[in-house]
Design a protein around this motif. Structure first.
Motif, PDB file in Angstrom:
ATOM      1  N   LEU A 195       0.827  -1.201   0.000  1.00  0.00           N
ATOM      2  CA  LEU A 195       0.000   0.000   0.000  1.00  0.00           C
ATOM      3  C   LEU A 195       0.867   1.259   0.000  1.00  0.00           C
ATOM      4  CD1 LEU A 195      -2.639  -1.228   2.581  1.00  0.00           C
ATOM      5  CD2 LEU A 195      -3.051  -0.818   0.164  1.00  0.00           C
ATOM      6  N   ALA A 196       1.943   1.251   0.788  1.00  0.00           N
ATOM      7  CA  ALA A 196       2.818   2.422   0.854  1.00  0.00           C
ATOM      8  C   ALA A 196       3.479   2.698  -0.484  1.00  0.00           C
ATOM      9  CB  ALA A 196       3.878   2.213   1.936  1.00  0.00           C
ATOM     10  N   GLN A 198       2.326   2.067  -3.434  1.00  0.00           N
ATOM     11  CA  GLN A 198       1.335   2.649  -4.323  1.00  0.00           C
ATOM     12  C   GLN A 198       1.125   4.133  -4.022  1.00  0.00           C
ATOM     13  OE1 GLN A 198      -1.977   0.055  -3.670  1.00  0.00           O
ATOM     14  NE2 GLN A 198      -1.103  -1.609  -4.865  1.00  0.00           N
ATOM     15  N   ALA A 199       1.089   4.477  -2.741  1.00  0.00           N
ATOM     16  CA  ALA A 199       0.902   5.871  -2.355  1.00  0.00           C
ATOM     17  C   ALA A 199       2.091   6.726  -2.767  1.00  0.00           C
ATOM     18  CB  ALA A 199       0.665   5.970  -0.849  1.00  0.00           C
ATOM     19  N   LEU A 200       3.302   6.213  -2.594  1.00  0.00           N
ATOM     20  CA  LEU A 200       4.498   6.985  -2.932  1.00  0.00           C
ATOM     21  C   LEU A 200       4.640   7.172  -4.440  1.00  0.00           C
ATOM     22  CD1 LEU A 200       7.031   5.549  -0.341  1.00  0.00           C
ATOM     23  CD2 LEU A 200       6.058   7.853  -0.398  1.00  0.00           C
ATOM     24  N   LYS A 201       4.187   6.204  -5.223  1.00  0.00           N
ATOM     25  CA  LYS A 201       4.217   6.362  -6.678  1.00  0.00           C
ATOM     26  C   LYS A 201       3.324   7.521  -7.111  1.00  0.00           C
ATOM     27  CE  LYS A 201       5.165   1.529  -7.902  1.00  0.00           C
ATOM     28  NZ  LYS A 201       4.586   0.287  -8.487  1.00  0.00           N
ATOM     29  N   ALA A 202       2.305   7.792  -6.323  1.00  0.00           N
ATOM     30  CA  ALA A 202       1.354   8.841  -6.674  1.00  0.00           C
ATOM     31  C   ALA A 202       1.827  10.230  -6.247  1.00  0.00           C
ATOM     32  CB  ALA A 202       0.000   8.540  -6.038  1.00  0.00           C
ATOM     33  N   ALA A 203       2.900  10.319  -5.471  1.00  0.00           N
ATOM     34  CA  ALA A 203       3.371  11.607  -4.972  1.00  0.00           C
ATOM     35  C   ALA A 203       3.902  12.466  -6.111  1.00  0.00           C
ATOM     36  CB  ALA A 203       4.464  11.394  -3.921  1.00  0.00           C
ATOM     37  N   PHE A 253       0.050   1.146   7.599  1.00  0.00           N
ATOM     38  CA  PHE A 253      -0.439   2.095   6.609  1.00  0.00           C
ATOM     39  C   PHE A 253      -1.823   2.553   7.039  1.00  0.00           C
ATOM     40  CE2 PHE A 253      -3.013   3.142   2.965  1.00  0.00           C
ATOM     41  CZ  PHE A 253      -2.169   3.803   2.074  1.00  0.00           C
ATOM     42  N   THR A 254      -2.008   3.879   7.155  1.00  0.00           N
ATOM     43  CA  THR A 254      -3.301   4.418   7.560  1.00  0.00           C
ATOM     44  C   THR A 254      -3.707   5.541   6.618  1.00  0.00           C
ATOM     45  OG1 THR A 254      -2.830   3.927   9.880  1.00  0.00           O
ATOM     46  CG2 THR A 254      -4.622   5.471   9.427  1.00  0.00           C
TER      47      THR A 254
END
Length: 417
Positions: A195-196, A198-203, A253-254
């Motif tokens: 999950l992390a 995926q979130a960092l790719k979106a930054a 991950f939250t």
């Protein structure tokens, strides 16, 4: 006092293409089913036991630590739950699976169908990994256990409740870059690390990334990396990732909504061991009497069912909504990105067809969180969750994104000019 430091992402942190970043942002909220059926939610206080004293670190250094982590072996227990603010998706997922003609159909043990259970409720998972070719994820409940096991080119899924198994042969040597750091079978973002990433790719330049103190998770010291949108109008308030201070592995991950209240997504280890798991963790032999469905057989069976259900006239009213026809356009950028899908000829669904072929559980869900709206664009219905919202106009357009209802209406009004 826990260390604090901050850094905002710049253009140097956006090496992936804009399309990849935007697509990555939607993997977490949209991966399981339809507009809003895929995220992993809240768990209370996952073994947090005070803030450890750790050396000061910047956000950029912590991101680099995650990227540089070469941990390939681990085992442990992950607790996850979902709070999208909609009814439980357990029965709904089964309804969709029976009517959608998915490739893995024909078995209650098929991973794509079974893993939709993670879209609602609280779940305990047991995970193990030994490199990119050996992974195991088991979903535990009070009455049964469901496991997905990959060992080399062999993929097994087993549901002890129904005593059914699903078997497929996959690529023996998956692409190294594609599977780098993966600790679960492909398509199952069931760990904080998946999950992390995926979130960092979106930054991108619309994102603020900071370090906000420390925590203990599953007995491990960790830094807290906080990812927030700079823009208004997003349903996402913040994403917090607890990163192991020693090896850079995300432990928790939250995802918190901008509207406040309890978290929408929270997945965290309650116990973790970075030693090599036992080889037996990745072996599977179907118990005697197990019904085994082979992947190729399932594809043939489901295609036959799909053809029979559609009949000679097919589902003409739904043409174009599955990626064909006019395709999707994009409005906005970053966290305010809205995807616009238009049916061929910009015609809405005929009234007689709106409820045709829709499973009763699905129709009940749609009716429970749809709001009628009007604007310069005309009229339509906004289907809401706490994370992803969608506006379906009466003339056949769909506006969808992790944005508020007002943002969707504003985008539709702008497009009407």
């Amino acid at each position: 006092m826990a260390p604090n430091d901050s850094a905002e992402t710049t253009s140097s942190a956006t090496s992936t293409t804009a399309a990849r970043r935007k697509a990555a942002r939607y993997v977490v909220p949209v991966a399981v089913a339809g507009v809003a059926a895929a995220t992993i939610g809240l768990v209370p206080a996952l073994a947090d036991s005070g803030d450890p004293q750790l050396p000061k670190i910047s956000a950029q250094q912590l991101i680099e630590k995650i990227a540089a982590s070469d941990t390939q072996q681990l085992s442990g227990t992950v607790r996850v739950s979902t709070d999208l603010g909609i009814p439980s998706l357990g029965g709904l997922a089964e309804s969709f699976a029976r009517s959608a003609g998915g490739e893995q159909g024909g078995s209650s043990a098929a991973p794509k169908e079974k893993l939709t259970e993670l879209a609602s409720g609280t779940h305990t998972l047991r995970v193990a990994a030994d490199g990119p070719d050996k992974q195991r994820v088991s979903i535990l409940d009070s009455a049964a256990e469901y496991s997905v096991i990959r060992n080399g080119d062999q993929l097994w899924a087993y549901d002890s409740g129904s005593n059914e198994a699903y078997h497929a042969t996959t690529d023996k040597a998956p692409d190294a870059e594609k599977h780098e750091g993966r600790t679960t079978p492909e398509g199952a973002p069931t760990t904080p690390r998946a999950l992390a990433e995926q979130a960092l790719k979106a930054a991108d330049s619309t994102t603020s990334v900071t370090v906000d103190g420390t925590a203990q998770v599953a007995g491990r010291d960790a830094y807290k990396l906080v990812i927030k949108p700079k823009q208004g109008g997003s349903t996402i308030g913040a994403i917090t990732v607890a990163v192991d201070a020693k090896n850079g592995v995300p432990l928790k991950f939250t995802l918190s909504p901008s509207g406040g209240g309890k978290a929408v997504i929270d997945a965290g280890f309650t116990s973790v061991d970075f030693a090599r798991p036992a080889a037996s963790s990745f072996t599977f032999t179907p118990p005697k009497g197990t019904k085994v469905t082979e992947a190729d057989d399932a594809k043939v069976e489901k295609q036959a069912e799909k053809n029979a259900e559609q009949g000679p006239e097919g589902l003409t009213g739904l043409d174009g909504f599955a990626g064909g026809g006019g395709g999707a356009k994009v409005i906005g950028e970053g966290w305010g990105t809205i995807h616009v899908i238009e049916s061929p000829g910009a015609k809405g669904l005929p009234a007689a067809e709106k409820n045709a072929d829709v499973p009763p559980a699905a129709q009940q869900l749609l009716d429970s969180f749809g709001d009628k709206v009007t604007g310069k664009f005309g009229s339509g219905t906004v289907f809401k969750t706490r994370l992803v919202n969608a506006l379906m106009t009466d003339d056949g357009k769909v506006y969808v994104g992790a944005v508020t209802k007002d943002a969707l209406v504003k985008a539709a009004d702008s497009a009407a000019h």
